[in-house]
Structures are given as structure tokens and as C-alpha cells.
Design a protein around this motif. Structure first.
Motif, PDB file in Angstrom:
ATOM      1  N   ALA A  32       0.829  -1.200   0.000  1.00 37.59           N
ATOM      2  CA  ALA A  32       0.000   0.000   0.000  1.00 37.59           C
ATOM      3  C   ALA A  32       0.866   1.254   0.000  1.00 37.59           C
ATOM      4  O   ALA A  32       0.611   2.212  -0.739  1.00 37.59           O
ATOM      5  N   VAL A  33       1.905   1.268   0.840  1.00 34.19           N
ATOM      6  CA  VAL A  33       2.798   2.427   0.910  1.00 34.19           C
ATOM      7  C   VAL A  33       3.492   2.644  -0.427  1.00 34.19           C
ATOM      8  O   VAL A  33       3.582   3.771  -0.932  1.00 34.19           O
ATOM      9  N   MET A  34       3.959   1.559  -1.035  1.00 38.57           N
ATOM     10  CA  MET A  34       4.649   1.656  -2.319  1.00 38.57           C
ATOM     11  C   MET A  34       3.755   2.314  -3.373  1.00 38.57           C
ATOM     12  O   MET A  34       4.186   3.225  -4.098  1.00 38.57           O
ATOM     13  N   LEU A  35       2.493   1.886  -3.472  1.00 33.50           N
ATOM     14  CA  LEU A  35       1.586   2.419  -4.490  1.00 33.50           C
ATOM     15  C   LEU A  35       1.119   3.826  -4.138  1.00 33.50           C
ATOM     16  O   LEU A  35       1.094   4.719  -4.992  1.00 33.50           O
ATOM     17  N   CYS A  36       0.736   4.037  -2.876  1.00 35.54           N
ATOM     18  CA  CYS A  36       0.178   5.333  -2.482  1.00 35.54           C
ATOM     19  C   CYS A  36       1.201   6.453  -2.603  1.00 35.54           C
ATOM     20  O   CYS A  36       0.843   7.587  -2.937  1.00 35.54           O
ATOM     21  N   LEU A  37       2.465   6.159  -2.322  1.00 39.84           N
ATOM     22  CA  LEU A  37       3.492   7.181  -2.465  1.00 39.84           C
ATOM     23  C   LEU A  37       3.579   7.678  -3.906  1.00 39.84           C
ATOM     24  O   LEU A  37       3.870   8.853  -4.159  1.00 39.84           O
ATOM     25  N   GLU A  38       3.295   6.795  -4.865  1.00 41.21           N
ATOM     26  CA  GLU A  38       3.302   7.185  -6.272  1.00 41.21           C
ATOM     27  C   GLU A  38       2.049   7.985  -6.621  1.00 41.21           C
ATOM     28  O   GLU A  38       2.116   9.011  -7.298  1.00 41.21           O
ATOM     29  N   VAL A  39       0.872   7.527  -6.155  1.00 45.46           N
ATOM     30  CA  VAL A  39      -0.395   8.200  -6.466  1.00 45.46           C
ATOM     31  C   VAL A  39      -0.424   9.596  -5.851  1.00 45.46           C
ATOM     32  O   VAL A  39      -0.775  10.582  -6.504  1.00 45.46           O
ATOM     33  N   TRP A  40      -0.056   9.707  -4.586  1.00 49.23           N
ATOM     34  CA  TRP A  40      -0.105  10.991  -3.888  1.00 49.23           C
ATOM     35  C   TRP A  40       0.924  11.971  -4.453  1.00 49.23           C
ATOM     36  O   TRP A  40       0.749  13.188  -4.351  1.00 49.23           O
TER      37      TRP A  40
END
Length: 509
Positions: free
Chosen positions: A284-292
Motif C-alpha cells: 500500500a505504501v509503495m503504491l500510495c506514495l506514487e499516487v499521492w
């Protein structure tokens, strides 16, 4: 030669039994066959390139279609809401992009942990573990949904806190309360999607997504406009569509088409939950850091001198980038499945070759799309805005957009390899360093300090993405794929699988 010595011995009888071309999954992965031989000539390369390209696109094409269909659901709702009133449009847009968008990123990221585990278990022929992994993910994601539900309940004061007007915050807050069922649909859907992806059952997902989009469009028109239900109709249809996707996919699983992968509910789903939570959170952290990261780009543009023009022009560019990213997400899913399947089967050379096909395909796709944008840069901005200032700024930003598309086409594919290999935690640290320690500060310096405006912010933040892509390339280039195959085997054992291949060989000797 070192890699050859680590390959499992496969008997000819076993090879023939497992190479069943009647199964759709055999077009992408066949259990029990040896790794591809070393490539020593151009003819070897060409032969394997053709074979692997067919396997890759068999997965990628329907996965791209599925991503686009799901991405379009919110857009369709916004289009019909815009015909109700400007307030309804604002309420749907804010809820979709801020509240639901935030939760969607977390749920999708946590669900992507299954890409690693289910893909490797399928490759190792431990089919019974796929259903167990999916149930573990259901437990974790639905628990997370209960916590995220408070964002929906308190959406109105939260939106006011970040600067939205009282009127829009109130309307979006009411709409968010009605959209709580969608949150739990996310929690149920993503584990199912990864479960099916790992078995290369992508086509059925594409059919369900396409059907859902058609039904969603019709019922949105019927309830929102024809029957005059307004925002209530929008909520009913959007919730209904997501639950239609969930129930259709689960019905397909219950029909028996997944064989040993689904054998019913199991108490084993409650084992190793904390370790599973850690992997899910890393994903989740890996993906959300990209989206945000790219959400922050629009936020910073809102504080520039010509904020309205900058935000409008950037929104046009991000909209185009969003559609291309959705298509690349299909490639991301495909390479994740291919790498995890082949590592689980102890096929390091095939896993490495799958990566080559995926990266080259994504680069060519991005290059062609960027060329189209450059050629039509004097025309396409008018499709998105009638404001001449916005059109001019979009034209100026088009070269940056084209370069960003090329980088962002390759980067998700590399991330897909990372997910397939189970490197989520390492990539999360890379993302923090490249995006938030380098990219954002550099963008703010160029945009504000050096007065380069929105171009400076984007150049700085794109530099962070470029550095992150180079680091991922370096990680993948240096990796020992035979060692990764062994790690995958041990990981399956850790997560509750049966005896590994090496143990079975030892027992048989």
C-alpha cells in the motif's frame, strides 16, 4: 551455467501431463516444464521473443481493457452528475478524487500483496494456497475498510479543513456517506482480482468489466437524468456497479473453473495474519506514495500566481496521463503475473526475459503515444478547454507531458516486476527518497524560487520519477534471478504452503 544447475529435474511424463493447451492459462504459463534454454544466438532470441510476447499480450491486452473500464466508471458518473447541477458535479468529483481516490489507492496497494503470493504459489503448483491467501486478504482489507469508513463519515469537516467551501463540503459529505458500500466493494474486489490474475484468468475479468461499464452507463442515465434521482441515483448506480463486479467475479470462482485454487472457506486464512499485514502495508505504501506524488503536483500548482490557468492546464495534462497510466497498469499486472509465476516455478531465465518483453513493449507504446501528442499539440488542447490561456499553457507543457508519459510507461512495469518478486518494502523506501526528498523539494525550488511556475514544479517532480526509474533498473539489472527463485520457494513455505520442490526432491532421493 550456474543457473542451469539450480533448475529442478522434470520428467518427460510430467511435462506431457502438465502441458495442456486446452486450458486458457497454458497460453501464459504451463506448470512442470523446464526453464527456457540459454539464448546464444539471434535466432534463439527471436524464437523466445515471439513466444513470450504472445504470453505477455494475452495477459496485458484484457488487463488494459479492464483497467480502462474501471477507471471510466467514476468519469461516467461525473458526466451525468454535471447535467444535474454544478454543485452535484463538484460533490461527485470531490468525493471521487479525494475521499474514494484516497481509499482506492490504499485498498489497491494492500491488495497487490497477493500479486506476489498468489503468483508465486501458482507457479509452484501450490494451488490450494491461492484461496487461503485471498481469504487472508479479505480479512485484512475489510478490517482496513472499517477504519477508512471514518473518512466517509467525517468527510464534510475534513473537506472544509483542507479549504473546500461549506456548500461543496456539505454536498460531498452527504454523497460520501451514501458511497460507503463502494468502500467495502473495494475491499472484496481487489483480492478476487489478484486471485484471478495469478491464474491468468484475465479475459473473464475484462468481460465482466466491459459489461459493468455498459450497465453503469445505462442505469446512470436512467436513474440520474430520466427518473431525476440526482445524487441519490449516482450513489445507487456506482455502488451497484462495483458490487456487480465483485459478485460476478466471485460467482465465476464458485462455478468451479478455478479447480484446486478454490476449495472453500478455510481456518488457515487466520494464520500468519500479522506477517500478511506487513506485506500488505508495504504494498500500500509503495503504491500510495506514487499516487499521492502527482496529486501533490496539482496542489502546489494551486498556490502559483496564475493558479486557475495553471491548475486547469495541469488537470488536462494529468487527465491524459491518467488514461495512459491506466493502460500501462494492464502491462503492470501482466508482468507481475509472469514474473511471479516463473519465479514460483524456479524459472529465472524466463522471468528475466518476461521483464525484457514488458519494458520494451511499454517503452514503444509510450513513445508512439507521445509522438501523437507532439504532432497534435496545436489541436488537442481545444478538446479539453475553450479558454485560450489554458490551451496555450497545455501546448507549452506538451513536451513535458510527452516525456512524462514515456517515463511513466516504463516505471509501472518495473514496479510490476518488483511486486512480482516481492520487493514492495524496498521500493517503498526508494519512492520516499526519490519522490519526497528529491522530487518535491526540487520542484518547489524550480517553481517558486526560480520563478519557473508550473513547468518548474513538474520538471522537478519528474526528475524524482526519472531517478526512481533508474534505481529500479539498477536493482533489476543486479538481481540474481536464480536466487530470487529460491527466495520465492522459501516464501511459499513461510506463508503456509506444502513441501517445497527441493524438499520433495530430497525425500525422493
Amino acid at each position: 551455467m550456474e543457473e542451469d544447475s539450480k533448475q529442478p529435474l522434470i520428467s518427460p511424463t510430467h511435462h506431457n501431463e502438465t502441458h495442456d493447451q486446452s486450458s486458457p492459462s497454458s497460453f501464459t504459463f504451463t506448470a512442470g516444464v523446464p526453464d527456457i534454454p540459454p539464448i546464444n544466438s539471434f535466432s534463439d532470441f527471436y524464437r523466445e521473443y515471439r513466444r513470450e510476447s504472445k504470453k505477455f499480450w494475452y495477459l496485458a491486452a484484457p488487463a488494459m481493457f479492464t483497467s480502462i473500464c474501471r477507471y471510466s466508471l467514476g468519469a461516467v458518473t461525473q458526466v451525468f452528475a454535471g447535467h444535474v447541477s454544478s454543485l452535484a458535479l463538484a460533490a461527485v468529483s470531490i468525493e471521487n478524487s479525494v475521499i474514494a481516490g484516497f481509499c482506492f489507492g490504499i485498498m489497491l496497494g494492500m491488495g497487490s500483496a497477493l500479486e506476489t503470493l498468489c503468483g508465486q504459489a501458482f507457479g509452484a503448483k501450490q494451488l490450494d494456497m491461492l484461496g487461503v491467501y485471498m481469504q487472508r486478504s479479505w480479512i485484512i482489507l475489510n478490517t482496513t475498510a472499517l477504519l477508512l469508513m471514518f473518512l466517509y463519515i467525517f468527510a464534510e469537516p475534513l473537506l472544509e479543513l483542507i479549504g473546500e467551501t461549506a456548500e461543496i463540503s456539505k454536498a460531498a459529505g452527504v454523497f460520501a456517506l451514501w458511497m460507503i458500500p463502494q468502500l467495502f466493494a473495494y475491499a472484496s474486489n481487489f483480492p478476487i482480482a489478484k486471485f484471478l490474475q495469478a491464474q491468468s484468468k484475465i479475459m473473464v475479468m475484462a468481460v465482466i468489466a466491459g459489461t459493468a461499464l455498459l450497465l453503469h452507463t445505462f442505469f446512470s442515465w436512467l436513474l440520474i437524468l430520466k427518473l431525476g434521482w440526482g445524487l441519490v441515483g449516482a450513489a445507487v448506480v456506482l455502488n451497484g456497479t462495483w458490487w456487480f463486479i465483485v459478485l460476478s467475479q466471485f460467482s465465476y470462482i464458485l462455478s468451479g473453473t478455478c479447480g484446486e485454487a478454490w476449495s472453500g472457506l478455510s481456518w488457515k486464512a487466520f494464520e500468519n495474519l500479522w506477517a500478511f499485514v506487513r506485506l500488505s502495508l508495504a504494498s500500500a505504501v509503495m503504491l500510495c506514495l506514487e499516487v499521492w506524488y502527482y496529486m501533490a503536483l496539482i496542489l502546489f500548482a494551486g498556490y502559483l500566481k496564475n493558479a486557475k490557468t495553471s491548475v486547469d492546464a495541469l488537470s488536462v495534462c494529468m487527465n491524459i496521463l491518467g488514461w495512459t497510466v491506466m493502460m500501462v497498469m494492464g502491462m503492470n499486472a501482466a508482468v507481475s503475473v509472469r514474473v511471479s509465476n516463473e519465479l514460483g516455478a524456479a524459472h529465472p531465465r524466463t522471468a528475466k526475459f518476461s521483464l525484457l518483453i514488458a519494458v520494451s513493449s511499454a517503452f514503444i507504446f509510450g513513445l508512439l503515444f507521445s509522438m501523437v501528442l507532439i504532432i497534435t499539440r496545436n489541436d488537442f488542447p481545444a478538446l479539453f478547454s475553450s479558454d485560450t490561456d489554458v490551451q496555450e499553457l497545455v501546448k507549452e507543457l506538451t513536451p513535458l507531458l510527452a516525456l512524462c508519459i514515456i517515463i511513466n510507461n516504463v516505471q509501472p512495469v518495473l514496479s510490476g516486476v518488483a511486486v512480482g518478486a516481492g520487493w514492495q518494502a524496498a521500493v517503498a523506501y526508494v519512492n520516499i527518497g526519490c519522490y519526497y526528498i528529491i522530487g518535491i523539494p526540487l520542484g518547489l525550488i524550480l517553481g517558486y524560487k526560480l520563478d519557473m511556475g508550473v513547468r518548474g514544479i513538474w520538471i522537478g517532480m519528474m526528475s524524482g520519477t526519472a531517478i526512481q526509474t533508474c534505481i529500479l533498473f539498477g536493482m533489476i539489472y543486479k538481481v540474481n534471478w536464480s536466487e530470487e527463485a529460491t527466495i520465492a520457494e522459501n516464501k511459499i513455505k513461510k506463508w503456509g504452503g506444502r513441501q517445497t520442490r527441493s524438499e520433495e526432491n530430497d525425500l525422493g532421493q
